[in-house]
Design a protein around this motif. Structure first.
Motif, PDB file in Angstrom:
ATOM      1  N   VAL A 165       0.840  -1.200   0.000  1.00 24.17           N
ATOM      2  CA  VAL A 165       0.000   0.000   0.000  1.00 24.17           C
ATOM      3  C   VAL A 165       0.871   1.244   0.000  1.00 24.17           C
ATOM      4  CG1 VAL A 165      -1.669   1.340   1.331  1.00 24.17           C
ATOM      5  CG2 VAL A 165      -1.956  -1.136   1.097  1.00 24.17           C
ATOM      6  N   ASN A 166       1.887   1.242   0.866  1.00 22.27           N
ATOM      7  CA  ASN A 166       2.794   2.385   0.937  1.00 22.27           C
ATOM      8  C   ASN A 166       3.482   2.608  -0.404  1.00 22.27           C
ATOM      9  OD1 ASN A 166       4.550   4.385   2.457  1.00 22.27           O
ATOM     10  ND2 ASN A 166       6.126   2.934   1.828  1.00 22.27           N
ATOM     11  N   GLY A 167       3.900   1.516  -1.055  1.00 21.75           N
ATOM     12  CA  GLY A 167       4.587   1.621  -2.337  1.00 21.75           C
ATOM     13  C   GLY A 167       3.706   2.207  -3.418  1.00 21.75           C
ATOM     14  N   TYR A 195       2.635   9.582  -5.874  1.00 20.79           N
ATOM     15  CA  TYR A 195       3.251  10.891  -5.615  1.00 20.79           C
ATOM     16  C   TYR A 195       4.431  11.131  -6.567  1.00 20.79           C
ATOM     17  CZ  TYR A 195       0.577  11.538  -1.296  1.00 20.79           C
ATOM     18  OH  TYR A 195      -0.428  11.715  -0.381  1.00 20.79           O
ATOM     19  N   TRP A 196       5.216  10.069  -6.802  1.00 18.59           N
ATOM     20  CA  TRP A 196       6.366  10.192  -7.703  1.00 18.59           C
ATOM     21  C   TRP A 196       5.905  10.570  -9.115  1.00 18.59           C
ATOM     22  CZ3 TRP A 196      11.581   9.929  -6.798  1.00 18.59           C
ATOM     23  CH2 TRP A 196      12.428   9.776  -7.905  1.00 18.59           C
ATOM     24  N   GLY A 254       8.242   5.376   4.766  1.00 19.73           N
ATOM     25  CA  GLY A 254       6.996   6.094   4.585  1.00 19.73           C
ATOM     26  C   GLY A 254       7.152   7.449   3.906  1.00 19.73           C
ATOM     27  N   TRP A 255       6.026   7.997   3.480  1.00 20.03           N
ATOM     28  CA  TRP A 255       6.001   9.294   2.808  1.00 20.03           C
ATOM     29  C   TRP A 255       6.540  10.405   3.704  1.00 20.03           C
ATOM     30  CZ3 TRP A 255       6.500  12.003  -1.178  1.00 20.03           C
ATOM     31  CH2 TRP A 255       5.881  13.238  -1.397  1.00 20.03           C
ATOM     32  N   SER A 256       6.163  10.390   4.986  1.00 19.21           N
ATOM     33  CA  SER A 256       6.634  11.432   5.895  1.00 19.21           C
ATOM     34  C   SER A 256       8.155  11.385   6.053  1.00 19.21           C
ATOM     35  CB  SER A 256       5.963  11.299   7.269  1.00 19.21           C
ATOM     36  OG  SER A 256       6.203  10.016   7.826  1.00 19.21           O
ATOM     37  N   HIS A 257       8.737  10.172   6.025  1.00 18.59           N
ATOM     38  CA  HIS A 257      10.197  10.058   6.089  1.00 18.59           C
ATOM     39  C   HIS A 257      10.836  10.681   4.837  1.00 18.59           C
ATOM     40  CE1 HIS A 257       9.062   7.028   9.068  1.00 18.59           C
ATOM     41  NE2 HIS A 257      10.286   7.106   9.555  1.00 18.59           N
ATOM     42  N   HIS A 258      10.234  10.410   3.674  1.00 14.14           N
ATOM     43  CA  HIS A 258      10.761  10.982   2.435  1.00 14.14           C
ATOM     44  C   HIS A 258      10.716  12.510   2.470  1.00 14.14           C
ATOM     45  CE1 HIS A 258      11.703   7.541  -0.058  1.00 14.14           C
ATOM     46  NE2 HIS A 258      10.555   6.967   0.246  1.00 14.14           N
ATOM     47  N   GLY A 301      11.907   5.888  13.433  1.00 13.21           N
ATOM     48  CA  GLY A 301      10.673   6.647  13.371  1.00 13.21           C
ATOM     49  C   GLY A 301      10.972   8.065  12.899  1.00 13.21           C
ATOM     50  N   ARG A 302       9.922   8.855  12.722  1.00  9.72           N
ATOM     51  CA  ARG A 302      10.140  10.215  12.217  1.00  9.72           C
ATOM     52  C   ARG A 302      10.994  11.052  13.157  1.00  9.72           C
ATOM     53  NH1 ARG A 302       3.980  11.691  11.021  1.00  9.72           N
ATOM     54  NH2 ARG A 302       3.829  10.427  12.897  1.00  9.72           N
TER      55      ARG A 302
END
Length: 383
Positions: free
Chosen positions: A48-50, A56-57, A149-153, A179-180
């Motif tokens: 799902v994350n991918g 987004y990419w 995750g997206w927030s990490h990116h 974690g973040r």
């Protein structure tokens, strides 16, 4: 009280567990089922994350390739966000802010790739695609990006200065499960800047794979701000403080370090005994790590003593499945050439790092009692 009928499918009910004596085979099977289910959950979450990340990419790519701001005006992104949220009102990932991040994310890696910086082998090559009747080059998203995750990116591409630094923090996040907040702390502490500054002979003394991994786990300088020491302190004070703050020390060393012991006595046949400062075991490297602590600048004889301790651990503690023991010396300051010359002829893997203690530095910057007295006398003279 009315007794509910058995035909009420939605009614609460107890599940009666029949008495059974779990066999060893059942316990092992149940354990295996639990592991497989957890892995299935992780795979589902990663999938799902991918898919979200790939969206987004591609969104960031389309915005950049179409030169959307120039074509549809500066208010384009806001309008696009409203149009998408109207169609998908329950989605929280289509805000104007997220759309801007998507454009920034793709643009960052596209620009970094075209600069042709070193170590870009982890990114795919450009591929040609057709937008309308125009053939353009685009960058595919690396599969490894789906593992965080997206927030990490967002944090990484907002803080990283170049491609190497971004990839470093991506791998760090994956390897250590950051974690973040942990990731933010790593970046604030400039873990990338410290990475690779430890001097080692790992390239000459370890197999390539283990040597590269061993280099990754060492950094310089180590930050020991959590210590509270007087202005003048001995090696024993230094070691005592680190032992009392062993949890903080392990966090600063990084994931994978397990504390084995301090001042383990090594008795030689002639009756003479020696005590290495600290011994750890690294779970990823599968080897012991002997740590020597010095509150002075590096001296050539330190390498010989550390080599002696590493040899002893290899002979007396290293198991059949363990890799060669590594020696780590942490000192106040090191001269690179002195370290390099000291390592020549040594066939055991050794590394030297520096440490910093901001509390001590701040104290050293404060005026002394004589300085304060001189300033007061000068003020009185002026008055």
């Amino acid at each position: 009280m009315t007794k509910k009928g058995n035909n009420e499918a939605n009614s609460p009910f107890f599940v009666n567990r029949d008495i059974m004596a779990p066999t060893k085979d059942y316990v092992e099977w149940l354990t295996d089922l639990k592991k497989r289910y957890r892995k299935a959950q992780v795979r589902a979450a990663v999938k799902v994350n991918g898919e979200i990340l790939r969206f987004y990419w591609s969104l960031g790519r389309d915005i950049m390739v179409k030169n959307a701001d120039a074509k549809w005006g500066s208010g384009f992104l806001k309008g696009l966000s409203l149009d998408l949220q109207k169609e998908f009102p329950k989605s929280t990932g289509l805000s104007l802010r997220n759309l801007k991040y998507a454009r920034q994310w793709y643009s960052f890696y596209y620009q970094q790739f075209t600069i042709r910086q070193p170590h870009v082998a982890q990114l795919p090559t450009m591929v040609a695609t057709t937008i309308g009747q125009q053939s353009v080059a685009q960058l595919e998203m690396p599969d490894i990006f789906t593992e965080i995750g997206w927030s990490h990116h967002i944090i990484i591409m907002s803080k990283a200065k170049d491609l190497d630094e971004a990839l470093f923090y991506i791998h760090k996040t994956i390897d250590e499960g950051l974690g973040r907040e942990d990731l933010r702390r790593f970046i604030e502490n400039d873990e990338y800047g410290k990475h690779g500054h430890a001097l080692t002979n790992f390239s000459e003394t370890l197999p390539t794979v283990q040597g590269n991994l061993a280099k990754e786990i060492l950094k310089s300088p180590y930050n020991f701000d959590f210590l509270q020491m007087s202005e003048k302190y001995s090696e024993r004070d230094f070691e005592d403080n680190l032992s009392r703050h062993i949890t903080d020390f392990l966090l600063e060393l990084g994931s994978g370090f397990a504390f084995v012991g301090r001042q383990k006595e090594l008795v030689m046949p002639n009756g003479k005994s020696y005590r290495p400062d600290m011994i750890f075991y690294h779970t990823r490297l599968h080897c012991y790590v002997v740590c020597e602590l010095k509150v002075v600048d590096f001296e050539p004889e330190f390498a010989g003593k550390l080599n002696f301790y590493v040899s002893a651990v290899d002979e007396l503690m290293k198991g059949e499945g363990d890799n060669p023991t590594i020696g780590l010396l942490i000192c106040k300051h090191k001269d690179d050439m002195t370290v390099e010359w000291s390592f020549r002829g040594i066939d055991r893997p050794l590394g030297v790092s520096e440490y910093e203690n901001e509390l001590r530095k701040i104290k050293e910057m404060l005026p002394s009692a004589d300085d304060i007295k001189a300033n007061l006398e000068a003020e009185e003279t002026k008055g």
